[in-house]
Write a protein that holds these residues in place. Structure first.
Motif, short mmCIF file in Angstrom:
data_model
loop_
_atom_site.label_atom_id
_atom_site.label_comp_id
_atom_site.label_asym_id
_atom_site.label_seq_id
_atom_site.Cartn_x
_atom_site.Cartn_y
_atom_site.Cartn_z
N ARG A 471 39.02 31.72 -15.34
CA ARG A 471 39.59 30.36 -15.43
C ARG A 471 41.05 30.38 -14.94
O ARG A 471 41.45 29.56 -14.12
CB ARG A 471 39.53 29.89 -16.89
N MET A 472 41.82 31.36 -15.40
CA MET A 472 43.25 31.42 -15.02
C MET A 472 43.38 31.73 -13.52
O MET A 472 44.28 31.22 -12.85
CB MET A 472 43.96 32.51 -15.83
N TYR A 473 42.46 32.56 -13.02
CA TYR A 473 42.53 32.93 -11.60
C TYR A 473 42.35 31.68 -10.72
O TYR A 473 43.13 31.45 -9.79
CB TYR A 473 41.47 33.99 -11.28
N TYR A 474 41.33 30.87 -11.04
CA TYR A 474 41.11 29.67 -10.23
C TYR A 474 42.30 28.72 -10.32
O TYR A 474 42.72 28.13 -9.33
CB TYR A 474 39.84 28.94 -10.67
N ARG A 475 42.87 28.59 -11.53
CA ARG A 475 44.04 27.72 -11.69
C ARG A 475 45.21 28.26 -10.84
O ARG A 475 45.93 27.52 -10.21
CB ARG A 475 44.48 27.65 -13.16
N THR A 476 45.37 29.57 -10.86
CA THR A 476 46.47 30.18 -10.10
C THR A 476 46.29 29.89 -8.60
O THR A 476 47.24 29.54 -7.91
CB THR A 476 46.51 31.70 -10.35
N MET A 477 45.06 30.03 -8.13
CA MET A 477 44.79 29.78 -6.71
C MET A 477 45.07 28.32 -6.37
O MET A 477 45.63 28.00 -5.34
CB MET A 477 43.34 30.12 -6.37
N ALA A 534 46.55 36.67 -12.57
CA ALA A 534 46.39 35.24 -12.82
C ALA A 534 47.23 34.83 -14.01
O ALA A 534 47.43 35.61 -14.95
CB ALA A 534 44.93 34.94 -13.09
N THR A 535 47.74 33.60 -13.96
CA THR A 535 48.56 33.09 -15.06
C THR A 535 48.05 31.72 -15.47
O THR A 535 47.71 30.89 -14.60
CB THR A 535 50.04 32.97 -14.61
N ASP A 536 48.02 31.46 -16.76
CA ASP A 536 47.60 30.15 -17.25
C ASP A 536 48.67 29.11 -16.88
O ASP A 536 49.88 29.40 -16.92
CB ASP A 536 47.46 30.23 -18.78
N ASP A 537 48.22 27.88 -16.57
CA ASP A 537 49.15 26.82 -16.17
C ASP A 537 50.30 26.64 -17.18
O ASP A 537 51.44 26.45 -16.80
CB ASP A 537 48.40 25.48 -16.07
N ALA A 538 49.95 26.76 -18.46
CA ALA A 538 50.94 26.45 -19.50
C ALA A 538 52.07 27.48 -19.57
O ALA A 538 53.11 27.23 -20.16
CB ALA A 538 50.23 26.37 -20.85
N PHE A 539 51.85 28.66 -18.97
CA PHE A 539 52.84 29.73 -19.14
C PHE A 539 53.54 30.14 -17.85
O PHE A 539 54.20 31.17 -17.80
CB PHE A 539 52.16 30.95 -19.78
N VAL A 540 53.37 29.31 -16.84
CA VAL A 540 53.91 29.69 -15.53
C VAL A 540 55.42 29.94 -15.60
O VAL A 540 55.92 30.93 -15.08
CB VAL A 540 53.58 28.60 -14.48
#
Ligand SMILES: CC(C)(COP(=O)(O)OP(=O)(O)OC[C@H]1O[C@@H](n2cnc3c(N)ncnc32)[C@H](O)[C@@H]1OP(=O)(O)O)[C@@H](O)C(=O)NCCC(=O)NCCS
Length: 657
Positions: A471-477, A534-540
């Motif tokens: 999930r985090m990987y797709y968000r990162t991309m 990968a990083t979660d959106d909330a912690f960028v």
């Protein structure tokens, strides 16, 4: 007097006409015909019936060498013409390609590569050609065509079956009249223009360059350059991009060849070269003898095969004591620009760092050169158009390629290119404390902050957090606008876990009870690769991936590894934020090469042109940075920037703080 009777084969040298007497069997031109389509077969008929030249064989970028057409063998592609002329097998050529623009590209290429070859003309015995007519080299005039007095026909034109060009008309170079197309007197047809089947062009009409007059049209007014026009009376239907196809209608099926049968374990034996499939036990045996990485292994390649990337092979030149081996993925080129590419293929790397490995020959220049030449022969025998390889920066295997090592361009290729970039690695020999001191000051501050906030990093060798990671990987991309290339399907991650086994591990950062970031590590032979991050959106803004790398470094050292390899920047660049992020950890840089070789230049250009046409038709352009260009994605012509290319593993990670 009939022009044809006097000069059935016009063997002019690159545009200068020279006559040739009919019926002679001594010193007749020895011709190779370029192309194998229906048009080429008609031309072959004409050349045979005239008995004025000997057809030595055919050249076709889409057909496998040794294929036979009308009893003539396909000898190779137009790339091979130089060698055929040098070997005195032929001295002349007829470019029998029906599409006006593609014919011109091939002629230009032949002129460039083999300036001393002669172009012949093919005029059917039943064509009626007035004596007061000039016909350019490379032109085909088919059965029943009529050319009346005062006409001038340029080089490389086609006057198809029963077409008629009335008095004082002009056809500029690379123009064509389709079967039963008819003109009145004093008509002029511009270069590259096509008058389609059954069209009628009234007297004194001017048709501009690069125009297509559609089937059955009746042309009563001048038609400008660069349009498609049809109907009665003919009207301009649309503008036309130079070179856009006009012969491939809805029901037109380009010829394809049967797919070769599935390969056995050893699929090819050529000189000293064996090509092993990913199921061959010998693959591992060769790897054991040479420095290599996980990315070279058969199971990693077999995984790529399962995911549909193509057919994996290991080519080995030499014997078990002294060899150069090169794993690669061979892909069919199925649908480029809406056309079938027959059985053309190309080669790419798995997603990782691969390229050749060697044992016992690392410094033997002549062995390496022979190995390279054998690889090239093998690629050509497979109908390979281009080869793309991500070489291994730490193993520095670019040194095994003679032309990279010595800066000499290999004569096999009319086009070589090596993308050169940098990757970053943390040397694990210094202690953990020394490594900490060597970090960039801002990095140390960021790590302090993360630790003060209670960020906690743990190894996850069981991949329990795989769903969170994906999930985090797709968000990162998505955040980083990564190209489609990096959007690996969910199946990719599952297969990766299965394949890597104990060589793969996730590493996860928690902030409180929330998963904030993750990394995918591959450990092999003393090197740990940070394969994906990968990083979660909330912690960028917090950039927890910094702590992931820091902890991965400690973990990798504790397990006795010597290097934590972080990879490079986007598309091998060193001036982007991803590369700057990585270089905060270390200034230990490795040179990273991607090899891009065009093995069959003619096919490469045609496929690219077709892909471009397809993009233009839909109002797009091709991304320019992608190799091979005929696989490039479409991009908006105005406004949106280039997409990333596929050069660098880790290019899509972008854990940018
Ligand atoms: C000029 C040409 C390329 C136009 O093709 P196109 O733009 O791809 O046209 P499409 O096939 O997409 O057809 C679009 C519409 O125009 C019509 N159309 C296409 N060509 C036409 C023509 N020459 N005259 C009248 N209508 C035509 C189609 O019937 C279709 O109508 P619809 O939408 O109502 O079904 C084509 O007519 C032509 O002449 N091709 C060359 C044929 C030839 O000479 N072959 C022998 C070579 S040796």
């Amino acid at each position: 007097m009939n022009h044809q009777a006097e000069s059935p084969v016009d063997a002019g040298k690159n545009g200068k006409k020279a006559t040739f007497s009919a019926g002679s069997h001594i010193d007749v031109p020895r011709v190779v015909v370029i192309g194998c389509s229906g048009h080429a077969r008609v031309v072959i008929d004409i050349l045979e019936q005239n008995h004025s030249c000997r057809i030595m064989g055919l050249l076709d970028t889409y057909r496998h060498p040794t294929t036979t057409v009308l009893g003539y063998q396909v000898l190779g592609s137009d790339d091979d013409l130089r060698a055929l002329v040098d070997a005195n097998i032929c001295d002349s050529v007829f470019v029998a390609i029906g599409d006006n623009w593609i014919r011109s590209l091939v002629v230009d290429r032949v002129k460039r590569l083999v300036p001393d070859v002669r172009f012949v003309t093919a005029i059917h015995a039943s064509a009626q050609i007035s004596r007061n007519v000039s016909v350019g080299v490379g032109t085909a005039i088919m059965a029943g065509a009529v050319v009346n007095s005062g006409c001038r026909i340029g080089d490389f034109c086609i006057l198809n079956t029963c077409s008629s060009l009335d008095h004082d008309s002009t056809m500029e170079q690379y123009s064509s009249l389709a079967p039963r197309a008819v003109t009145g007197g004093s008509v002029s047809i511009g270069a590259f223009s096509a008058v389609a089947i059954g069209a009628v062009v009234s007297h004194a009409i001017r048709i501009g360059e690069q125009t297509v007059v559609g089937a059955g049209a009746t042309v009563v007014n001048d038609i400008p350059a660069g349009v498609v026009a049809y109907g009665t009376p003919a009207r301009i239907i649309r503008q036309r991009t130079p070179g856009a196809s006009y012969l491939s209608g809805r029901n037109y099926e380009p010829p394809t060849l049967p797919v070769p049968p599935p390969s056995p374990a050893i699929v090819h034996l050529l000189k000293n070269l064996a090509v092993l499939s990913s199921q061959a036990a010998d693959w591992a045996a060769y790897l054991q003898r040479a420095p290599h990485d996980y990315f070279h292994r058969a199971d990693f390649h077999s995984m790529a095969e399962t995911l549909g990337s193509g057919r994996a092979s290991l080519a080995v030149y030499g014997n078990s004591d002294k060899f150069l081996a090169w794993p690669f993925i061979m892909q069919d080129i199925e649908d480029c620009g809406g056309c079938s590419a027959g059985n053309l293929k190309d080669i790419t790397s798995v997603y990782g760092y691969t390229g050749p490995i060697a044992s016992g020959c690392e410094n033997d220049q002549s062995f390496l050169l022979s190995a390279w030449n054998a690889m090239v022969d093998m690629w050509r025998s497979y109908g390979i158009v281009s080869v793309f390889a991500r070489l291994h920066p730490v193993l520095a295997n670019h040194r095994l390629l003679p032309h990279l090592r010595s800066d000499r361009v290999n004569s096999h290729f009319s086009y070589d290119e090596f993308g050169e970039g940098k990757t970053v690695a943390i040397d694990l020999l210094p202690s953990r404390e020394e490594t900490w001191k060597s970090y960039d000051r801002h990095l140390r501050q960021a790590l302090h902050r993360l630790l003060a906030l209670g960020t906690n990093v743990t190894l996850d060798p069981e991949w329990k957090y795989l769903d969170d990671f994906i999930r985090m990987y797709y968000r990162t991309m998505k955040r980083n606008n990564a190209s489609a290339f990096y959007l690996f399907p969910g199946e990719y991650f599952c297969k990766l876990r299965e394949t890597l086994g104990s060589h793969g591990s996730l590493i996860i950062a928690h902030c409180g009870d929330q998963v904030a970031a993750g990394g995918l590590l591959i450990e092999y032979g003393g090197i740990v690769h940070v394969h994906l991050l990968a990083t979660d959106d909330a912690f960028v803004s917090l950039s927890p991936s910094k702590l992931i790398i820091h902890e991965a470094q400690a973990w990798a050292r504790a397990r006795g590894n010597r290097l934590l390899h972080l990879g490079g920047g986007r598309a091998s660049r060193t001036d982007d934020s991803l590369f700057r992020f990585k270089s905060m950890f270390s200034d230990n840089f490795y040179t990273f090469y991607t090899g891009r070789w065009v093995v069959n230049q003619g096919a490469y250009e045609l496929l690219t042109l077709k892909r471009e046409n397809q993009a233009n038709k839909l109002g797009f352009a091709l991304s320019t940075s992608y190799f091979p260009a005929y696989r490039a994605s479409f991009r908006e012509i105005v406004g949106i920037g280039e997409e990333g290319d596929q050069t660098s593993p880790h290019a899509g990670l972008a854990p940018v703080s």
